[in-house]
Design a protein around this motif. Structure first.
Motif, PDB file in Angstrom:
ATOM      1  N   PRO A   2       0.837  -1.217   0.000  1.00 20.70           N
ATOM      2  CA  PRO A   2       0.000   0.000   0.000  1.00 20.70           C
ATOM      3  C   PRO A   2       0.862   1.253   0.000  1.00 20.70           C
ATOM      4  O   PRO A   2       1.951   1.270   0.540  1.00 20.70           O
ATOM      5  CB  PRO A   2      -0.792  -0.130   1.294  1.00 20.70           C
ATOM      6  CG  PRO A   2       0.071  -0.965   2.181  1.00 20.70           C
ATOM      7  CD  PRO A   2       0.794  -1.928   1.289  1.00 20.70           C
ATOM      8  N   ASN A   3       0.340   2.310  -0.650  1.00 18.79           N
ATOM      9  CA  ASN A   3       0.967   3.637  -0.625  1.00 18.79           C
ATOM     10  C   ASN A   3       0.195   4.535   0.316  1.00 18.79           C
ATOM     11  O   ASN A   3      -1.034   4.426   0.435  1.00 18.79           O
ATOM     12  CB  ASN A   3       0.990   4.271  -2.028  1.00 18.79           C
ATOM     13  CG  ASN A   3       1.981   3.580  -2.936  1.00 18.79           C
ATOM     14  OD1 ASN A   3       2.959   3.024  -2.459  1.00 18.79           O
ATOM     15  ND2 ASN A   3       1.715   3.608  -4.229  1.00 18.79           N
ATOM     16  N   MET A  89      15.636  -9.707   4.854  1.00 20.86           N
ATOM     17  CA  MET A  89      15.138  -9.727   3.488  1.00 20.86           C
ATOM     18  C   MET A  89      14.328  -8.447   3.210  1.00 20.86           C
ATOM     19  O   MET A  89      13.872  -7.756   4.111  1.00 20.86           O
ATOM     20  CB  MET A  89      14.281 -10.985   3.252  1.00 20.86           C
ATOM     21  CG  MET A  89      15.049 -12.278   3.450  1.00 20.86           C
ATOM     22  SD  MET A  89      14.021 -13.727   3.217  1.00 20.86           S
ATOM     23  CE  MET A  89      13.575 -13.545   1.521  1.00 20.86           C
ATOM     24  N   ARG A  90      14.118  -8.177   1.919  1.00 24.26           N
ATOM     25  CA  ARG A  90      13.391  -6.971   1.511  1.00 24.26           C
ATOM     26  C   ARG A  90      11.977  -6.962   2.058  1.00 24.26           C
ATOM     27  O   ARG A  90      11.478  -5.930   2.509  1.00 24.26           O
ATOM     28  CB  ARG A  90      13.373  -6.898  -0.022  1.00 24.26           C
ATOM     29  CG  ARG A  90      12.589  -5.709  -0.573  1.00 24.26           C
ATOM     30  CD  ARG A  90      12.647  -5.703  -2.091  1.00 24.26           C
ATOM     31  NE  ARG A  90      11.786  -4.665  -2.653  1.00 24.26           N
ATOM     32  CZ  ARG A  90      12.125  -3.383  -2.784  1.00 24.26           C
ATOM     33  NH1 ARG A  90      13.328  -2.995  -2.388  1.00 24.26           N
ATOM     34  NH2 ARG A  90      11.277  -2.510  -3.289  1.00 24.26           N
ATOM     35  N   VAL A  91      11.347  -8.152   2.066  1.00 24.55           N
ATOM     36  CA  VAL A  91       9.974  -8.218   2.542  1.00 24.55           C
ATOM     37  C   VAL A  91       9.889  -7.855   4.009  1.00 24.55           C
ATOM     38  O   VAL A  91       8.920  -7.243   4.471  1.00 24.55           O
ATOM     39  CB  VAL A  91       9.388  -9.625   2.282  1.00 24.55           C
ATOM     40  CG1 VAL A  91      10.126 -10.685   3.101  1.00 24.55           C
ATOM     41  CG2 VAL A  91       7.885  -9.662   2.583  1.00 24.55           C
ATOM     42  N   HIS A  92      10.932  -8.267   4.780  1.00 28.95           N
ATOM     43  CA  HIS A  92      10.951  -7.900   6.206  1.00 28.95           C
ATOM     44  C   HIS A  92      11.100  -6.388   6.395  1.00 28.95           C
ATOM     45  O   HIS A  92      10.465  -5.796   7.269  1.00 28.95           O
ATOM     46  CB  HIS A  92      12.094  -8.661   6.908  1.00 28.95           C
ATOM     47  CG  HIS A  92      11.928 -10.135   6.858  1.00 28.95           C
ATOM     48  ND1 HIS A  92      12.991 -11.017   6.654  1.00 28.95           N
ATOM     49  CD2 HIS A  92      10.833 -10.950   6.954  1.00 28.95           C
ATOM     50  CE1 HIS A  92      12.558 -12.249   6.638  1.00 28.95           C
ATOM     51  NE2 HIS A  92      11.232 -12.245   6.821  1.00 28.95           N
ATOM     52  N   LYS A  93      11.968  -5.821   5.572  1.00 28.83           N
ATOM     53  CA  LYS A  93      12.178  -4.361   5.681  1.00 28.83           C
ATOM     54  C   LYS A  93      10.899  -3.595   5.333  1.00 28.83           C
ATOM     55  O   LYS A  93      10.513  -2.633   6.019  1.00 28.83           O
ATOM     56  CB  LYS A  93      13.314  -3.919   4.760  1.00 28.83           C
ATOM     57  CG  LYS A  93      14.662  -4.498   5.127  1.00 28.83           C
ATOM     58  CD  LYS A  93      15.736  -4.065   4.135  1.00 28.83           C
ATOM     59  CE  LYS A  93      17.099  -4.679   4.492  1.00 28.83           C
ATOM     60  NZ  LYS A  93      18.155  -4.265   3.526  1.00 28.83           N
ATOM     61  N   ILE A  94      10.227  -4.041   4.256  1.00 25.74           N
ATOM     62  CA  ILE A  94       8.988  -3.367   3.847  1.00 25.74           C
ATOM     63  C   ILE A  94       7.944  -3.499   4.933  1.00 25.74           C
ATOM     64  O   ILE A  94       7.200  -2.541   5.237  1.00 25.74           O
ATOM     65  CB  ILE A  94       8.486  -3.942   2.517  1.00 25.74           C
ATOM     66  CG1 ILE A  94       9.457  -3.566   1.386  1.00 25.74           C
ATOM     67  CG2 ILE A  94       7.083  -3.438   2.197  1.00 25.74           C
ATOM     68  CD1 ILE A  94       9.111  -4.190   0.055  1.00 25.74           C
ATOM     69  N   ILE A 114       3.517   8.194  -0.920  1.00 25.48           N
ATOM     70  CA  ILE A 114       4.712   7.568  -0.354  1.00 25.48           C
ATOM     71  C   ILE A 114       4.377   6.140   0.064  1.00 25.48           C
ATOM     72  O   ILE A 114       3.275   5.882   0.574  1.00 25.48           O
ATOM     73  CB  ILE A 114       5.244   8.374   0.849  1.00 25.48           C
ATOM     74  CG1 ILE A 114       6.565   7.798   1.317  1.00 25.48           C
ATOM     75  CG2 ILE A 114       4.247   8.417   1.982  1.00 25.48           C
ATOM     76  CD1 ILE A 114       7.269   8.658   2.355  1.00 25.48           C
ATOM     77  N   GLY A 115       5.285   5.257  -0.191  1.00 27.87           N
ATOM     78  CA  GLY A 115       5.094   3.865   0.179  1.00 27.87           C
ATOM     79  C   GLY A 115       6.339   3.310   0.810  1.00 27.87           C
ATOM     80  O   GLY A 115       7.418   3.916   0.760  1.00 27.87           O
ATOM     81  N   ALA A 116       6.185   2.168   1.395  1.00 25.97           N
ATOM     82  CA  ALA A 116       7.323   1.557   2.088  1.00 25.97           C
ATOM     83  C   ALA A 116       8.441   1.218   1.122  1.00 25.97           C
ATOM     84  O   ALA A 116       9.627   1.260   1.487  1.00 25.97           O
ATOM     85  CB  ALA A 116       6.858   0.293   2.822  1.00 25.97           C
ATOM     86  N   GLU A 117       8.105   0.876  -0.158  1.00 27.15           N
ATOM     87  CA  GLU A 117       9.126   0.517  -1.123  1.00 27.15           C
ATOM     88  C   GLU A 117      10.127   1.668  -1.325  1.00 27.15           C
ATOM     89  O   GLU A 117      11.344   1.438  -1.442  1.00 27.15           O
ATOM     90  CB  GLU A 117       8.488   0.131  -2.470  1.00 27.15           C
ATOM     91  CG  GLU A 117       7.723  -1.172  -2.453  1.00 27.15           C
ATOM     92  CD  GLU A 117       6.314  -0.998  -1.908  1.00 27.15           C
ATOM     93  OE1 GLU A 117       5.985   0.156  -1.482  1.00 27.15           O
ATOM     94  OE2 GLU A 117       5.547  -1.976  -1.881  1.00 27.15           O
ATOM     95  N   GLU A 118       9.634   2.952  -1.429  1.00 25.57           N
ATOM     96  CA  GLU A 118      10.527   4.085  -1.653  1.00 25.57           C
ATOM     97  C   GLU A 118      11.508   4.242  -0.491  1.00 25.57           C
ATOM     98  O   GLU A 118      12.700   4.564  -0.690  1.00 25.57           O
ATOM     99  CB  GLU A 118       9.737   5.389  -1.825  1.00 25.57           C
ATOM    100  CG  GLU A 118       9.039   5.528  -3.160  1.00 25.57           C
ATOM    101  CD  GLU A 118       7.716   4.798  -3.199  1.00 25.57           C
ATOM    102  OE1 GLU A 118       7.369   4.136  -2.199  1.00 25.57           O
ATOM    103  OE2 GLU A 118       7.024   4.865  -4.236  1.00 25.57           O
TER     104      GLU A 118
END
Length: 835
Positions: A2-3, A89-94, A114-118
């Motif tokens: 989600p953003n 891992m990336r998924v944990h960070k997100i 803004i989203g967690a990916e950015e």
């Protein structure tokens, strides 16, 4: 994933942030601003993370796993967030970043774009925007000053704190802070011992900024979030960075202020207790003083001893009025203040859970009120007694005052009246003054009669005061007697002055008639004598024998009038003698002179004697002038006889010389011989001219300015004689030059005659010279087209100068003219002249 929207506050009261973010999105990539935000946001985050024993180095890298971001939110909020994921891992960070973003939105913040990916990807712009949202929500939103909050509240707080500093004007969160004085003012306002603000200069921003940042970091535990070089070197510093840094100052000083407030409350409780004790002491003292004053004042108000005079009673009334105006009002205020202090003290004690205050015996508020009531009762009776006594004495004093007023008015009127009536001013007055004095005296008699009624009133009032047994009756009776005696004296003096004025008026009227008759006859006679003296002494200037004979005839006619004038003089002096007889007979004191004239008998006699002395002097002067005019007439005739001969002779010789130079009789040598014979004859005539000069010298010495016997003056003769000598000499010279020219050119006698005929042909006026028009005619006859004077300059052949052209022309074509003229001149208008 989600953003989240990045709108910090969703609501009307925070709409300003939406507009600000729209503008910031475009400007955020400015390198200077991004640098300032990185440093400021990093320092701000570390100021909170260090409480948890950690910090960040790179703001976009250190928040990528979400762990320190969640820790930051827990520290600044004081709440626990969801348990973070520990995987790398990336998924944990997100997941961790999303937990942090969900927490932010749970606090009423709407994140935009803004989203967690950015964040996980290390997007610097999104990371800085997220941190700014956290700063707004947890560091700025809760700021409240008066009715404003958030950014406006923080700005208002800064303005209020820096208002006393004249060089500081905080209007925004960017350029208002560039000079560093705003930061220094905030520190000095709360901790004045840390900065010597008086030594700071507005034109030294680097020093100001570094001073503020160093002091804040060292003494206020505010980390250094900005570099002075970045702020000074940027035209418009980043307002987010400034706002973040300033909010740290707000929180630092607001915490200190809360501690100070608590200490003040303790001091205030102690001060209230001390104030209550002081109020008790003040009440006791004020009550004692007020009761003592009442006890002293009541006996004075109860004293009813009457006075015999109005003055004494008025003094008592004045003392009572002073008591009412000056002494009582302060006591009324003290009584009122006593009651207020008592009620205030009881209220404060009740609010402080203290027992009620009980005054000493006899000093209760009711005791003071009862004593005050007794004072006002005594005061009321005293005032009534004073008014009754004053009314009683007022009736008696009214008559005395009326007597004094009338007596004073009468005495003021009579002041100087006796001296006026006894004055002898009429003895030296003129008739007009006497008439004025009579009118003035008549007015005084009318005024005297009008004052009779006042004198009678004064006597009647004095009698009434005696009957009422007035205490000062002796002085009233003495004054009344003086007024009556003076009144009788004024009546007698008035009658005496009236008789003296009327008697003097009759005598002065008779003298006035004689004065008038004297003036009427003396004035024309005096004018006649003055005119006669002026004529007899008048310096006469005559130039002819006829004029002096006329003056002698007029003088003889004047002498014939002297006997009649002497008779008139005697009549005038007789009038003056009659006036002197009246003055001596009736003893009139004549202080002045004749008002109708300034002429007196002594002046008339003196002028008459002067006239008689001047008559023979005038006779002698006329005789001498007559002889002088006879001699002048002889000189005129002598000069005229010679001038009438010499003048025509000179004119004739001039004409003859002119004819010789123009006529063509004989050769040039014959003309030269003839002219030299004329010159000899003229020189031989010089003695006659010298003789005439001698006669002219005699005429000048005799001051003779005109001569009716001749039209010639010596100046005319001199000018004519000089012209004659000049003409004969010039003519002889011209003939000699013509002979030289003739011989040099080889001109024969026939040619000379032809040249003479040609010149005489163009010399229309036979003046011996050619005028402008005559010379033009000559040039035209030689073949030159001369239309007007101005064209000569343009038509002269082969030459730019007219003078040169004429010289060439006459040298080659008209040599004859050089025989008759020694020079050729050209006028300013192009005219030619020969002489």
């Amino acid at each position: 994933m989600p953003n989240f929207d990045m709108d910090p506050y969703d609501g009307d009261e925070n709409n300003y942030m939406h507009q600000e973010d729209d503008w910031d999105r475009d400007m955020l990539l400015d390198p200077a601003w991004e640098k300032q935000q990185r440093k400021t946001f990093t320092a701000w985050c570390n100021s909170h993370l260090r409480k948890a024993g950690t910090q960040i180095e790179n703001i976009e890298e250190d928040f990528r796993d979400g762990l320190k971001l969640m820790l930051l939110l827990e520290v600044i909020s004081g709440e626990r967030l969801a348990k973070p994921e520990r995987g790398k891992m990336r998924v944990h960070k997100i997941s961790n970043v999303n937990k942090a973003l969900h927490y932010i939105t749970s606090k009423g913040v709407k994140l935009v774009s803004i989203g967690a990916e950015e964040i996980v990807d290390g997007n610097a712009k999104m990371t800085l925007g997220m941190i700014w949202t956290i700063i707004l929500r947890f560091a700025i939103q809760d700021i409240s000053v008066e009715e404003t909050s958030a950014k406006e509240g923080l700005l208002l707080w800064c303005q209020r704190k820096t208002a006393p500093y004249k060089n500081v004007n905080i209007q925004n969160f960017h350029i208002s802070w560039k000079d560093g004085l705003g930061f220094c003012a905030l520190i000095h306002r709360h901790r004045p011992e840390l900065i010597d603000y008086g030594k700071l200069r507005k034109d030294d921003p680097m020093t100001n900024l570094n001073t503020a940042f160093d002091v804040a970091e060292k003494y206020l535990d505010i980390p250094k979030m900005l570099d002075a070089e970045d702020i000074v070197g940027t035209a418009r510093p980043d307002q987010k960075a400034i706002m973040t840094y300033v909010s740290s100052f707000y929180h630092a000083f607001s915490g200190a202020q809360k501690a100070e407030t608590a200490a003040n409350r303790i001091c205030k409780v102690l001060a209230v207790n001390q104030e209550n004790e002081q109020l008790m002491e003040d009440y006791e003292k004020l009550a004692s003083d007020l009761l003592e004053w009442i006890r002293r004042t009541i006996p004075w108000l109860e004293n009813r001893a009457p006075e015999n005079t109005m003055q004494a009673m008025q003094q008592k009334l004045e003392d009572f009025r002073d008591y009412r105006r000056q002494h009582k009002p302060p006591k009324v205020q003290e009584k009122c203040q006593l009651e207020i202090n008592f009620n205030t003290l009881q209220t404060k004690l009740r609010l402080s859970n203290r027992p009620a205050f009980m005054p000493s015996e006899g000093k209760m508020v009711s005791d003071v009120s009862n004593a005050w009531g007794g004072l006002e009762g005594a005061e009321k009776g005293y005032e009534e007694w004073l008014l009754n006594e004053i009314r009683r004495l007022e009736r008696l004093d009214h008559l005395a005052e009326k007597f004094r007023q009338k007596a004073t008015i009468h005495e003021a009127w009579t002041e100087g009246k006796e001296e006026m009536l006894q004055a002898r001013d009429f003895e030296t007055a003129s008739l007009s003054d006497i008439k004025a004095l009579l009118k003035k005296h008549e007015a005084f008699e009318s005024d005297l009669a009008a004052h009779q009624d006042r004198v009678e009133q004064i006597a009647a009032i004095a009698q009434e005061l005696n009957e009422l047994d007035y205490y000062d009756s002796p002085s009233v009776n003495a004054r009344c007697q003086r007024i009556c005696d003076q009144w009788d004296a004024l009546g007698g003096l008035t009658q005496q002055r009236s008789e003296a004025l009327q008697r003097t008026e009759k005598l002065l009227e008779t003298i006035d008639q004689l004065y008038l008759e004297f003036a009427k006859r003396a004035a024309p006679f005096n004018n006649w004598m003055e005119g006669a003296m002026e004529d007899l002494q008048d310096t006469f200037i005559v130039h002819t024998i006829e004029e002096i004979q006329g003056l002698s005839t007029a003088h003889e006619q004047f002498k014939a009038t002297l006997p009649e004038a002497d008779k008139e003089r005697g009549a005038i002096l007789g009038i003056h003698n009659e006036i002197a007889k009246i003055v001596a007979t009736y003893h009139v004191n004549m202080a002045g002179t004749n008002p109708y004239t300034t002429i007196n008998p002594q002046e008339i006699n003196a002028k008459w004697d002067k006239v008689r002395q001047l008559v023979p002097q005038r006779d002698q002067a006329l005789i001498e002038e007559h002889a002088r005019q006879q001699n002048n007439e002889r000189l005129r005739r002598q000069f005229a006889n010679q001038a009438n001969v010499i003048g025509p002779w000179i004119q004739t010789k001039m004409e003859e010389i002119g004819r010789i130079s123009i006529e063509m009789h004989g050769t040039l040598e014959d003309q030269l011989t003839h002219l030299r014979q004329y010159e000899k004859n003229i020189v031989n005539y010089k003695p006659k001219i010298d003789q005439l000069e001698g006669d002219h010298q005699l005429i000048q010495e005799a001051l003779i300015f005109d001569n009716k016997h001749t039209n010639y003056t010596m100046e005319h003769i001199r000018v004519g004689w000089e012209q004659l000598l000049t003409t004969i000499a010039r003519t002889i010279n011209e003939i000699e030059n013509q002979i030289l020219t003739r011989d040099a050119k080889g001109i024969s006698q026939d040619q000379m005659n032809e040249f003479r005929a040609s010149f005489n042909h163009f010399d229309r006026d036979h003046s011996g010279t050619l005028g402008a028009e005559e010379f033009k005619a000559c040039l035209i006859s030689l073949g030159y087209d001369i239309a007007n004077d101005a064209q000569v300059l343009n038509t002269a052949p082969h030459c730019g100068s007219l003078r040169y052209n004429v010289a060439v022309l006459f040298s080659f074509f008209c040599p004859f003219f050089f025989l008759y003229s020694s020079c050729i001149c050209i006028g300013s208008s192009g005219s030619f002249f020969f002489f």
